[in-house]
Design a protein around this motif. Structure first.
Motif, PDB file in Angstrom:
ATOM      1  N   ASP A  30       4.798 -11.288  -4.255  1.00 39.22           N
ATOM      2  CA  ASP A  30       5.886 -10.308  -4.340  1.00 39.22           C
ATOM      3  C   ASP A  30       5.566  -9.229  -5.374  1.00 39.22           C
ATOM      4  O   ASP A  30       5.895  -8.056  -5.202  1.00 39.22           O
ATOM      5  CB  ASP A  30       7.170 -11.060  -4.724  1.00 39.22           C
ATOM      6  CG  ASP A  30       8.397 -10.162  -4.659  1.00 39.22           C
ATOM      7  OD1 ASP A  30       8.296  -9.080  -4.056  1.00 39.22           O
ATOM      8  OD2 ASP A  30       9.443 -10.541  -5.208  1.00 39.22           O
ATOM      9  N   GLN A  31       4.887  -9.619  -6.444  1.00 35.47           N
ATOM     10  CA  GLN A  31       4.602  -8.671  -7.528  1.00 35.47           C
ATOM     11  C   GLN A  31       3.688  -7.533  -7.088  1.00 35.47           C
ATOM     12  O   GLN A  31       3.810  -6.417  -7.572  1.00 35.47           O
ATOM     13  CB  GLN A  31       3.953  -9.407  -8.697  1.00 35.47           C
ATOM     14  CG  GLN A  31       4.966 -10.075  -9.606  1.00 35.47           C
ATOM     15  CD  GLN A  31       4.318 -10.578 -10.862  1.00 35.47           C
ATOM     16  OE1 GLN A  31       3.250 -11.183 -10.815  1.00 35.47           O
ATOM     17  NE2 GLN A  31       4.962 -10.350 -11.986  1.00 35.47           N
ATOM     18  N   VAL A  32       2.742  -7.803  -6.178  1.00 37.04           N
ATOM     19  CA  VAL A  32       1.759  -6.768  -5.818  1.00 37.04           C
ATOM     20  C   VAL A  32       2.269  -5.838  -4.730  1.00 37.04           C
ATOM     21  O   VAL A  32       1.669  -4.795  -4.460  1.00 37.04           O
ATOM     22  CB  VAL A  32       0.421  -7.396  -5.362  1.00 37.04           C
ATOM     23  CG1 VAL A  32      -0.268  -8.080  -6.505  1.00 37.04           C
ATOM     24  CG2 VAL A  32       0.641  -8.352  -4.204  1.00 37.04           C
ATOM     25  N   GLN A  33       3.376  -6.199  -4.099  1.00 38.57           N
ATOM     26  CA  GLN A  33       3.979  -5.370  -3.045  1.00 38.57           C
ATOM     27  C   GLN A  33       2.957  -4.980  -1.969  1.00 38.57           C
ATOM     28  O   GLN A  33       2.171  -5.830  -1.564  1.00 38.57           O
ATOM     29  CB  GLN A  33       4.653  -4.150  -3.673  1.00 38.57           C
ATOM     30  CG  GLN A  33       5.889  -4.522  -4.498  1.00 38.57           C
ATOM     31  CD  GLN A  33       7.057  -4.992  -3.637  1.00 38.57           C
ATOM     32  OE1 GLN A  33       7.600  -4.245  -2.855  1.00 38.57           O
ATOM     33  NE2 GLN A  33       7.440  -6.243  -3.782  1.00 38.57           N
ATOM     34  N   ASP A  88       7.548 -17.091   7.836  1.00 39.57           N
ATOM     35  CA  ASP A  88       7.723 -15.633   7.990  1.00 39.57           C
ATOM     36  C   ASP A  88       8.066 -14.937   6.682  1.00 39.57           C
ATOM     37  O   ASP A  88       8.795 -13.941   6.668  1.00 39.57           O
ATOM     38  CB  ASP A  88       8.827 -15.326   9.018  1.00 39.57           C
ATOM     39  CG  ASP A  88       8.250 -15.210  10.410  1.00 39.57           C
ATOM     40  OD1 ASP A  88       7.014 -15.179  10.522  1.00 39.57           O
ATOM     41  OD2 ASP A  88       9.031 -15.158  11.363  1.00 39.57           O
ATOM     42  N   LEU A  89       7.552 -15.476   5.579  1.00 44.12           N
ATOM     43  CA  LEU A  89       7.810 -14.836   4.289  1.00 44.12           C
ATOM     44  C   LEU A  89       6.617 -14.001   3.841  1.00 44.12           C
ATOM     45  O   LEU A  89       6.757 -13.050   3.077  1.00 44.12           O
ATOM     46  CB  LEU A  89       8.102 -15.903   3.225  1.00 44.12           C
ATOM     47  CG  LEU A  89       9.478 -16.570   3.327  1.00 44.12           C
ATOM     48  CD1 LEU A  89       9.542 -17.794   2.443  1.00 44.12           C
ATOM     49  CD2 LEU A  89      10.576 -15.581   2.957  1.00 44.12           C
ATOM     50  N   VAL A  90       5.437 -14.387   4.316  1.00 46.24           N
ATOM     51  CA  VAL A  90       4.194 -13.762   3.844  1.00 46.24           C
ATOM     52  C   VAL A  90       3.314 -13.465   5.050  1.00 46.24           C
ATOM     53  O   VAL A  90       3.383 -14.157   6.060  1.00 46.24           O
ATOM     54  CB  VAL A  90       3.494 -14.755   2.873  1.00 46.24           C
ATOM     55  CG1 VAL A  90       2.030 -14.452   2.708  1.00 46.24           C
ATOM     56  CG2 VAL A  90       4.182 -14.740   1.519  1.00 46.24           C
ATOM     57  N   GLN A  91       2.515 -12.399   4.952  1.00 52.39           N
ATOM     58  CA  GLN A  91       1.548 -12.096   6.018  1.00 52.39           C
ATOM     59  C   GLN A  91       0.164 -11.919   5.404  1.00 52.39           C
ATOM     60  O   GLN A  91       0.037 -11.582   4.222  1.00 52.39           O
ATOM     61  CB  GLN A  91       1.952 -10.820   6.755  1.00 52.39           C
ATOM     62  CG  GLN A  91       2.031  -9.601   5.851  1.00 52.39           C
ATOM     63  CD  GLN A  91       2.354  -8.330   6.606  1.00 52.39           C
ATOM     64  OE1 GLN A  91       1.779  -8.072   7.648  1.00 52.39           O
ATOM     65  NE2 GLN A  91       3.274  -7.537   6.062  1.00 52.39           N
ATOM     66  N   SER A  92      -0.858 -12.158   6.193  1.00 49.37           N
ATOM     67  CA  SER A  92      -2.229 -11.932   5.714  1.00 49.37           C
ATOM     68  C   SER A  92      -2.848 -10.805   6.526  1.00 49.37           C
ATOM     69  O   SER A  92      -2.607 -10.685   7.727  1.00 49.37           O
ATOM     70  CB  SER A  92      -3.062 -13.200   5.848  1.00 49.37           C
ATOM     71  OG  SER A  92      -3.136 -13.581   7.198  1.00 49.37           O
ATOM     72  N   VAL A  93      -3.618  -9.962   5.840  1.00 48.39           N
ATOM     73  CA  VAL A  93      -4.258  -8.808   6.477  1.00 48.39           C
ATOM     74  C   VAL A  93      -5.694  -8.744   5.981  1.00 48.39           C
ATOM     75  O   VAL A  93      -5.939  -8.909   4.786  1.00 48.39           O
ATOM     76  CB  VAL A  93      -3.522  -7.494   6.080  1.00 48.39           C
ATOM     77  CG1 VAL A  93      -4.176  -6.290   6.714  1.00 48.39           C
ATOM     78  CG2 VAL A  93      -2.063  -7.556   6.451  1.00 48.39           C
ATOM     79  N   MET A  94      -6.643  -8.511   6.902  1.00 44.52           N
ATOM     80  CA  MET A  94      -8.038  -8.351   6.472  1.00 44.52           C
ATOM     81  C   MET A  94      -8.185  -6.954   5.869  1.00 44.52           C
ATOM     82  O   MET A  94      -7.742  -5.971   6.458  1.00 44.52           O
ATOM     83  CB  MET A  94      -9.000  -8.502   7.655  1.00 44.52           C
ATOM     84  CG  MET A  94      -9.049  -9.900   8.245  1.00 44.52           C
ATOM     85  SD  MET A  94      -9.299 -11.228   7.050  1.00 44.52           S
ATOM     86  CE  MET A  94     -10.997 -10.981   6.600  1.00 44.52           C
ATOM     87  N   LYS A 149       6.008 -10.406   4.115  1.00 41.06           N
ATOM     88  CA  LYS A 149       6.041 -10.192   5.564  1.00 41.06           C
ATOM     89  C   LYS A 149       6.665  -8.851   5.959  1.00 41.06           C
ATOM     90  O   LYS A 149       6.196  -8.178   6.876  1.00 41.06           O
ATOM     91  CB  LYS A 149       6.836 -11.341   6.203  1.00 41.06           C
ATOM     92  CG  LYS A 149       6.941 -11.286   7.700  1.00 41.06           C
ATOM     93  CD  LYS A 149       5.651 -11.684   8.351  1.00 41.06           C
ATOM     94  CE  LYS A 149       5.767 -11.635   9.861  1.00 41.06           C
ATOM     95  NZ  LYS A 149       4.525 -12.024  10.512  1.00 41.06           N
ATOM     96  N   HIS A 150       7.735  -8.442   5.263  1.00 41.69           N
ATOM     97  CA  HIS A 150       8.458  -7.250   5.705  1.00 41.69           C
ATOM     98  C   HIS A 150       7.804  -5.948   5.235  1.00 41.69           C
ATOM     99  O   HIS A 150       8.275  -4.865   5.574  1.00 41.69           O
ATOM    100  CB  HIS A 150       9.915  -7.302   5.216  1.00 41.69           C
ATOM    101  CG  HIS A 150      10.042  -7.257   3.723  1.00 41.69           C
ATOM    102  ND1 HIS A 150       9.959  -8.384   2.946  1.00 41.69           N
ATOM    103  CD2 HIS A 150      10.219  -6.220   2.869  1.00 41.69           C
ATOM    104  CE1 HIS A 150      10.099  -8.042   1.675  1.00 41.69           C
ATOM    105  NE2 HIS A 150      10.251  -6.735   1.605  1.00 41.69           N
ATOM    106  N   LEU A 151       6.696  -6.036   4.471  1.00 45.09           N
ATOM    107  CA  LEU A 151       6.086  -4.815   3.933  1.00 45.09           C
ATOM    108  C   LEU A 151       4.980  -4.294   4.845  1.00 45.09           C
ATOM    109  O   LEU A 151       4.297  -5.068   5.512  1.00 45.09           O
ATOM    110  CB  LEU A 151       5.499  -5.089   2.544  1.00 45.09           C
ATOM    111  CG  LEU A 151       6.498  -5.467   1.454  1.00 45.09           C
ATOM    112  CD1 LEU A 151       5.759  -5.778   0.160  1.00 45.09           C
ATOM    113  CD2 LEU A 151       7.489  -4.334   1.228  1.00 45.09           C
ATOM    114  N   GLN A 152       4.815  -2.971   4.848  1.00 45.15           N
ATOM    115  CA  GLN A 152       3.692  -2.342   5.550  1.00 45.15           C
ATOM    116  C   GLN A 152       2.498  -2.355   4.601  1.00 45.15           C
ATOM    117  O   GLN A 152       2.627  -1.890   3.469  1.00 45.15           O
ATOM    118  CB  GLN A 152       4.020  -0.874   5.870  1.00 45.15           C
ATOM    119  CG  GLN A 152       4.976  -0.681   7.017  1.00 45.15           C
ATOM    120  CD  GLN A 152       4.286  -0.819   8.355  1.00 45.15           C
ATOM    121  OE1 GLN A 152       3.061  -0.787   8.425  1.00 45.15           O
ATOM    122  NE2 GLN A 152       5.055  -1.008   9.399  1.00 45.15           N
TER     123      GLN A 152
END
Ligand code: SF4
Length: 363
Positions: A109-112, A143-149, A162-165
């Protein structure tokens, strides 16, 4: 930018709602905050002005209660404490997390939108790899967190809420999706932009616009043949008059506008952002320049004086016939060998014979 404060709230069970439930002062404060637009940051003075708590001490207790129930998030903005609302469903999910999951969630959450690398998370939490993987999987499944390469570091898996772009640093510009160029999006957007630039730089005119002499092409060729058949030497024939194809006055064609306001990468980016077709992403001038240059290479646009672009008109829009292009010499494979003397000459030319449907002279 606001940053989440360090303390981790102790989980507290949400009391079940009753039909004739009296709303607690903390919930009354939450409901008043929820009437503001999503993502609003509240400072102490804003909350105090809501007149739910009579004293500052009461307000502090209410805020502590809401933070403990994960309904509010404590942050700091330029050194000043502030609070942000969480939805009741998100707060409910957070209350059900294990302490390890909650600690991980707090760091993520801290890193947004910048996201945090899984290795960095492990260093911050001192979790074992096994525990780390288990907690991250659990947070993703809830559904609280998402992972992106990461686009910048392709081997790094970045985690964010999860809800952040994801930021452009990890997800790439507006033309990229999950690290790859989104060709479907690029095709769709470039078509929209091509139409916009066409509207800005071209106008539609009737098919016979600016047509200074309409000719029947078949009649012109027949007339030419008659002339050639009537002379002994083809070189004595009169010069062929320029010929323009017949244009249908009921059709329309495009011509360039006279001195239009030529679009630039900046003006097209502003126009595209105003249309809000990029689903939350913003197109910067650099991103647009990248796309416009690609369209120039594709032959859809042409660059005028460095920074301006206009539509490329196709050959059918501008095609004008003339006798030379129409005659065989215009694309003759032995043009360089043809001369007044020698085996290949106009007198022996088979191409002219075919074109005029006549017999060539034998040498
Ligand atoms: S060979 Fe015929 S078509 Fe070719 S250049 Fe000579 S005259 Fe023209």
């Amino acid at each position: 930018m606001a940053s989440a404060a360090a303390p981790l709230p102790v989980p507290k069970e949400e009391p079940p709602a009753a039909s004739n439930e009296v709303v607690s002062p903390a919930d009354a404060l939450y409901d008043k905050c929820a009437q503001r637009s999503e993502g609003t940051v509240f400072f102490q003075r804003d909350l105090s002005n809501m007149q739910v708590a009579e004293t500052m001490a009461d307000l502090t207790l209410l805020l502590q209660d809401l933070c403990d129930r994960h309904l509010m998030k404590l942050m700091t903005l330029e050194g000043e404490p502030c609070w942000k609302l969480r939805s009741r469903s998100e707060a409910d999910k957070l209350r059900r997390l294990t302490p390890d999951e909650r600690l991980l969630y707090h760091h993520i959450d801290q890193v947004q939108a910048e996201g945090v690398w899984s290795k960095a998370l492990r260093m911050r939490t001192n979790f074992t790899q096994q525990n780390m993987t288990k907690c991250l999987k659990s947070l993703e499944s809830k559904d609280l967190v998402q992972s992106v390469m990461s686009v910048k570091f392709p081997n790094r898996k970045m985690y964010l809420l999860k809800h952040l772009q994801p930021s452009e640093d990890i997800a790439g510009g507006p033309w990229q999706s999950e690290g790859d160029f989104d060709t479907a999006l690029i095709d769709a957007i470039s078509s929209v932009i091509a139409q916009h630039i066409e509207n800005e730089t071209c106008i539609k005119v009737p098919g016979n616009w600016n047509d200074y002499g309409q000719h029947d092409r078949a009649a012109a060729i027949a007339q030419k043949k008659a002339q050639v058949l009537g002379v002994q030497d083809i070189e004595d024939a009169p010069a062929v008059k320029p010929y323009q194809s017949y244009r249908d006055p009921n059709s329309s064609r495009l011509v360039h506008k006279n001195s239009p306001q030529y679009p630039t990468a900046a003006s097209v980016a502003t126009w595209l952002n105003s249309k809000e077709v990029l689903r939350g992403k913003t197109c910067r001038e650099d991103d647009m320049e990248q796309l416009l240059e690609m369209m120039v290479l594709d032959g859809r646009l042409e660059k005028i004086s460095g920074t301006n672009y206009r539509t490329v008109l196709t050959a059918t829009d501008t095609k004008i016939y003339n006798g030379f292009v129409d005659a065989p010499c215009g694309n003759c494979p032995v043009f360089d060998l043809c001369g007044d003397e020698g085996e290949i000459s106009a007198r022996t030319c088979v191409y002219f014979g075919q074109w005029l449907e006549t017999q060539s002279e034998e040498v």
